[in-house]
Design a protein around this motif. Structure first.
Motif, PDB file in Angstrom:
ATOM      1  N   MET A 648       0.838  -1.198   0.000  1.00  0.00           N
ATOM      2  CA  MET A 648       0.000   0.000   0.000  1.00  0.00           C
ATOM      3  C   MET A 648       0.878   1.255   0.000  1.00  0.00           C
ATOM      4  SD  MET A 648      -3.278  -0.893   2.446  1.00  0.00           S
ATOM      5  CE  MET A 648      -2.339  -1.477   3.851  1.00  0.00           C
ATOM      6  N   ASP A 649       1.943   1.224   0.795  1.00  0.00           N
ATOM      7  CA  ASP A 649       2.851   2.362   0.834  1.00  0.00           C
ATOM      8  C   ASP A 649       3.537   2.555  -0.526  1.00  0.00           C
ATOM      9  OD1 ASP A 649       2.200   2.697   3.484  1.00  0.00           O
ATOM     10  OD2 ASP A 649       4.029   1.740   4.251  1.00  0.00           O
ATOM     11  N   PHE A 650       3.844   1.446  -1.179  1.00  0.00           N
ATOM     12  CA  PHE A 650       4.466   1.520  -2.496  1.00  0.00           C
ATOM     13  C   PHE A 650       3.532   2.233  -3.469  1.00  0.00           C
ATOM     14  CE2 PHE A 650       5.860   0.102  -6.648  1.00  0.00           C
ATOM     15  CZ  PHE A 650       7.240  -0.015  -6.537  1.00  0.00           C
ATOM     16  N   TYR A 651       2.256   1.878  -3.430  1.00  0.00           N
ATOM     17  CA  TYR A 651       1.293   2.564  -4.303  1.00  0.00           C
ATOM     18  C   TYR A 651       1.226   4.051  -3.961  1.00  0.00           C
ATOM     19  CZ  TYR A 651      -2.987   4.309  -6.328  1.00  0.00           C
ATOM     20  OH  TYR A 651      -3.881   5.077  -7.015  1.00  0.00           O
ATOM     21  N   ASP A 652       1.199   4.363  -2.687  1.00  0.00           N
ATOM     22  CA  ASP A 652       1.099   5.760  -2.270  1.00  0.00           C
ATOM     23  C   ASP A 652       2.299   6.569  -2.757  1.00  0.00           C
ATOM     24  OD1 ASP A 652      -1.244   5.065  -1.014  1.00  0.00           O
ATOM     25  OD2 ASP A 652      -0.330   4.884   0.982  1.00  0.00           O
ATOM     26  N   SER A 653       3.444   5.916  -2.892  1.00  0.00           N
ATOM     27  CA  SER A 653       4.649   6.610  -3.330  1.00  0.00           C
ATOM     28  C   SER A 653       4.745   6.721  -4.844  1.00  0.00           C
ATOM     29  CB  SER A 653       5.903   5.896  -2.799  1.00  0.00           C
ATOM     30  OG  SER A 653       5.948   5.935  -1.396  1.00  0.00           O
ATOM     31  N   ARG A 668       8.229   5.607 -11.811  1.00  0.00           N
ATOM     32  CA  ARG A 668       7.251   6.506 -12.431  1.00  0.00           C
ATOM     33  C   ARG A 668       6.797   5.902 -13.751  1.00  0.00           C
ATOM     34  NH1 ARG A 668       8.282  12.586 -14.901  1.00  0.00           N
ATOM     35  NH2 ARG A 668       6.176  12.888 -15.721  1.00  0.00           N
ATOM     36  N   PHE A 669       5.496   5.912 -13.953  1.00  0.00           N
ATOM     37  CA  PHE A 669       4.950   5.444 -15.223  1.00  0.00           C
ATOM     38  C   PHE A 669       3.841   6.408 -15.627  1.00  0.00           C
ATOM     39  CE2 PHE A 669       2.457   2.992 -18.209  1.00  0.00           C
ATOM     40  CZ  PHE A 669       3.417   2.278 -18.918  1.00  0.00           C
ATOM     41  N   ASP A 670       4.045   7.068 -16.764  1.00  0.00           N
ATOM     42  CA  ASP A 670       3.087   8.064 -17.250  1.00  0.00           C
ATOM     43  C   ASP A 670       2.705   7.657 -18.671  1.00  0.00           C
ATOM     44  OD1 ASP A 670       1.724  10.291 -18.239  1.00  0.00           O
ATOM     45  OD2 ASP A 670       2.930  11.693 -17.052  1.00  0.00           O
TER      46      ASP A 670
END
Length: 849
Positions: A648-653, A668-670
């Motif tokens: 969850m923390d990974f997603y938040d970051s 980062r993925f855009d």
């Protein structure tokens, strides 16, 4: 097979070959000096950006990227190669072909490609030599089967391919098409076919990003000459893939499509590629094994393919015979036709160091960006045609089917085994192994405490009775378990066990298999051969399989229990979304059938859905207890709450959940900006540092010289072949009558070292007439999974063979390459993707381009 060449002069022979000057294949391996000795990759950061292929050369010269891993167009590559500061890497890394839709039409309509004879005749309007020489400017080779003339297994099928005579013969094609169309009730009106008063239209989907646009136009003109009304539908990647592969063929929204495939590594003894391209059971033939779709079916191809894939043979010769039978039948069925193997041109800064070049994929491979760096530069910027398309789906179960997402993902995940970039044989990467086999004629006892997933009971259970298996492979995963996932959590045996469970339950759980029908149907024949697992200690697991191969490393490759690409808690959350909440799907076809999202861990909203499930798991104290309870030991899952929180923390970051264990971590993925950024993963327990896996470039086999004395009917003769290359060299040959395409004699040339002799006895030549015959030569080595094909013309009117020492020149559309060996392009998805065994079946599969 090929059109007869223009004679250079009476009494002489013409040497026909095609030289594709691949610089990396002949350059010596340079010494590699690592930039540092820290764990992880050489570079500190990887950035992937999209550059259209037409602007890529200018962007490279401006310094906007360090390497471009989408193949440049041939003319642009030729110009860019002259620019100082640019180095061109070349590899036979793309296969171009056609897939034809064989579905019968609805009442009142007619699909010509539902007739096998018409499909086969299309081969004869494919001017492969013209396409290779003119459209690809000589940077391609004609291709007639799923193997190119450079694949090692081409030695097995080459004589058969020569005899099938699939060269450009438009008049013969027209004769066949006319007869079959009339037989079907069609009439020719003003040189156009009609059925029940309406034009017979072919919807031809043609890709536009590369040379396939011109290839498609060329083929469409030939189809028009046959009397068809051809409607070209120009499309780019995502739209074309959706129309062809995600819909029922019976809708006839397409009749043919210009396929392109990319290969991520060499494979010496193929089993996956032939099944992927020809066998309906594996789900890559029209119908795609999706429930409710019309299906192309061929029980014989399925039977042969399963035997090849699951090692149901007792010797090398028996395996080769099965392979030949399957190839011949599939080529006669002509659902997939092949056009050319194209040489890809990859450009980079000349100062880039540490590039390992796969003999099939060049620098677009597993190892390249792990060791690559530019001196005095901590970041590498990698250009591609796309970073994301509408078909780029990142999930470790049914995603990564496109080359663009795989180009990034391969740098984020470590496979347990991989295909060695030179030998093409399976080799240990992050998991070591030992193989014990009683095959092909006997079996081993499976221990009574070995276990297998029981979907009906919902738990792992001991194997039944006196279970036996052909082989046992013991895997050591300690190089995984000493390190962490990208979210900071330790990789554990629990990750391995969950991945095994996930695969088996998806196949044998009736509710799940009904949802992910295609995956379950195509995987079951393989999982049926897995007889049991046994955990030996904290790092090792035994796998018992009914599989045998004459190369033990292939047994290990087959038996890999899981690739460990994704933490178990992410897989569990995705399972909950797909099978419990029914809010997503692993595969594109299931997503379309149930009108839900095709789950992607880099899609922010999809990843948020996964995070929400993880939060629910944590709050409720949910842990899939029975999954970790094996008959031998309860695998620890005490870290579950911390794992849930870490993800969850990974997603938040980072706003995504593409978490893995390789040398780079996605930060980062855009998708809108066509941008991905990866940071080096420098966990102290990560087992590799720069230089540990660096291999440089291979030295391939080359046919340097072919000579003979006078050749006359009724007299013995010898033809001498000289090779260069490393390892133990060999030469296979086929003598072909060009008038009939009949193979008059074939075998292996006598000799050793670098000099070999094709011996023709008086009996061999006594029935030959004066004139030209074709001699096809295949040079090979046990050190590389590459074959060099060369054709020489043999003059039986008292001449010989004429060749220039050291020269593989000429571009007369002959049957093979000189200095290189193009291969089909296959990413071994089993080694790069997949949560568990379900997707190990895709070993050897190619990714769509």
């Amino acid at each position: 097979m090929y059109r007869r060449p223009r004679m250079a002069g009476r009494g002489f022979a013409i040497v026909l070959s095609l030289v594709l000057a691949l610089s990396f294949l002949v350059s010596p391996v340079a010494a590699y000096t690592p930039p540092h000795s820290k764990p992880g990759p050489a570079a500190d950061k990887l950035i992937f950006k999209a550059f259209n292929v037409d602007i890529a050369p200018a962007a490279l010269q401006k310094g906007e990227m360090d390497m471009y891993i989408y193949s440049l167009k041939t003319l642009a590559a030729q110009e860019l190669a002259k620019v100082q500061g640019i180095k061109m890497y070349q590899a036979p890394a793309t296969s171009i072909g056609l897939i034809l839709n064989p579905s019968p039409a609805l009442s009142g309509q007619f699909n010509p490609f539902s007739v096998k004879a018409i499909r086969y005749a299309i081969n004869q309007v494919l001017d492969r030599n013209y396409i290779a020489q003119q459209i690809y400017q000589g940077s391609a080779l004609p291709m007639y089967s799923h193997l190119s003339s450079g694949d090692y297994d081409y030695r097995v099928i080459s004589s058969m391919v020569y005899e099938m005579n699939l060269g450009y013969q438009p008049e013969q094609a027209k004769t066949t098409v006319t007869a079959e169309m009339q037989k079907a009730g069609c009439t020719l009106v003003s040189n156009k076919w009609q059925y029940q008063g309406k034009p017979v239209e072919l919807k031809f989907i043609v890709r536009t990003e590369d040379e396939r646009r011109v290839v498609g136009d060329t083929i469409a003109a030939e189809l028009d000459k046959l009397g068809f009304t051809t409607r070209i539908i120009y499309q780019q990647f995502a739209q074309a893939i959706n129309m062809v592969y995600a819909q029922d063929p019976a809708l006839l929204q397409w009749h043919l499509y210009t396929e392109g495939w990319s290969k991520g590594g060499a494979d010496k003894y193929d089993s996956g590629l032939i099944n992927q391209m020809y066998a309906p059971w594996l789900g890559n033939m029209p119908g795609w094994q999706e429930q409710g779709f019309w299906q192309y079916q061929n029980a014989t191809l399925d039977d042969l393919g399963k035997k090849v894939y699951t090692g149901t043979f007792a010797s090398t010769s028996q395996r080769d015979d099965l392979y030949r039978q399957m190839t011949k039948l599939a080529m006669e069925e002509a659902v997939r036709l092949w056009v050319v193997t194209a040489v890809n041109n990859f450009a980079a800064k000349s100062t880039m160091d540490g590039v390992t070049q796969d003999i099939a994929a060049g620098p677009r491979s597993l190892l390249t960006l792990r060791d690559a760096y530019v001196p005095n530069q901590s970041t590498l910027t990698i250009g591609n045609q796309w970073v994301w398309t509408e078909r780029s789906t990142w999930n470790p179960v049914g995603g990564f089917g496109d080359v663009y997402s795989s180009d990034i993902w391969r740098n984020m995940v470590d496979p347990p085994l991989y295909s060695h970039p030179f030998t093409g044989l399976p080799a240990a990467y992050r998991a070591s192994y030992t193989v014990e086999t009683a095959g092909p004629s006997s079996t081993l006892a499976v221990p009574a405490d070995a276990f297998r997933w029981d979907a009906d009971k919902g738990k792992f259970a001991t194997v039944a009775g006196a279970t036996r298996a052909t082989s046992k492979v013991t895997f050591d995963y300690s190089k995984y378990f000493q390190s962490k996932w990208h979210n900071g959590q330790q990789i554990e045996m629990a990750d391995l066990i969950y991945a095994i469970y996930q695969s088996f339950d998806m196949v044998y759980n009736k509710n799940k298999s009904a949802i992910e029908f295609a995956a379950a149907t195509t995987t079951k024949p393989v999982l049926d051969t897995f007889k049991g697992f046994k955990i030996l200690d904290a790092n090792r697991i035994e796998v018992y399989v009914d599989y045998w191969h004459f190369v033990p490393d292939y047994i290990a490759s087959y038996a890999v229990p899981a690739s460990l690409t994704t933490p178990w808690e992410i897989l569990a959350a995705m399972d909950n979304i797909v099978f419990d909440k029914r809010q997503g799907a692993y595969s594109d076809t299931a997503a379309a059938r149930f009108n839900v999202d095709w789950l992607s861990t880099v899609n922010k909203s999809h990843a948020l859905r996964i995070r929400t499930v993880l939060s629910g798991f944590k709050d409720a104290g949910t842990v899939p207890n029975l999954i970790f309870d094996t008959p031998q030991t309860r695998v620890s899952f005490s870290s579950a709450p911390a794992r849930y929180q870490a993800s969850m923390d990974f997603y938040d970051s980072y706003s995504h959940l593409a978490i893995s264990n390789g040398p780079f971590k996605l930060v980062r993925f855009d998708s809108a900006a066509q941008y991905a950024e990866l940071d080096a993963f420098r966990d102290p327990g990560y087992p590799f540092k720069p230089g540990d896996k660096y291999l440089g470039a291979a030295q391939l086999v080359d046919i340097k010289n072919v000579t003979s004395g006078k050749l006359e009917p009724g007299k013995a003769a010898e033809i001498t072949v000289e090779l260069t290359g490393t390892g133990t060299l060999a030469v296979d040959y086929s003598l072909v009558d060009p008038a009939t395409s009949k193979v008059l004699k074939s075998g292996q040339a006598q000799g050793s070292g670098t000099r070999f002799t094709v011996a023709l006895s008086a009996a061999d030549t006594q029935n030959l007439k004066q004139g030209i015959y074709y001699l096809y030569l295949l040079g090979s080595s046990d050190a590389v999974s590459q074959v060099t094909e060369r054709r020489v013309d043999v003059d039986m009117a008292g001449g010989g063979v004429i060749t220039v020492p050291g020269d593989n020149g000429g571009n007369s559309g002959g049957g093979g390459g000189g200095g290189i060996s193009p291969m089909l392009i296959v990413i071994p998805i089993a080694l790069l993707v997949g949560g568990g065994l379900v997707f190990m079946i895709l070993k050897g599969a190619k990714t769509k381009k």
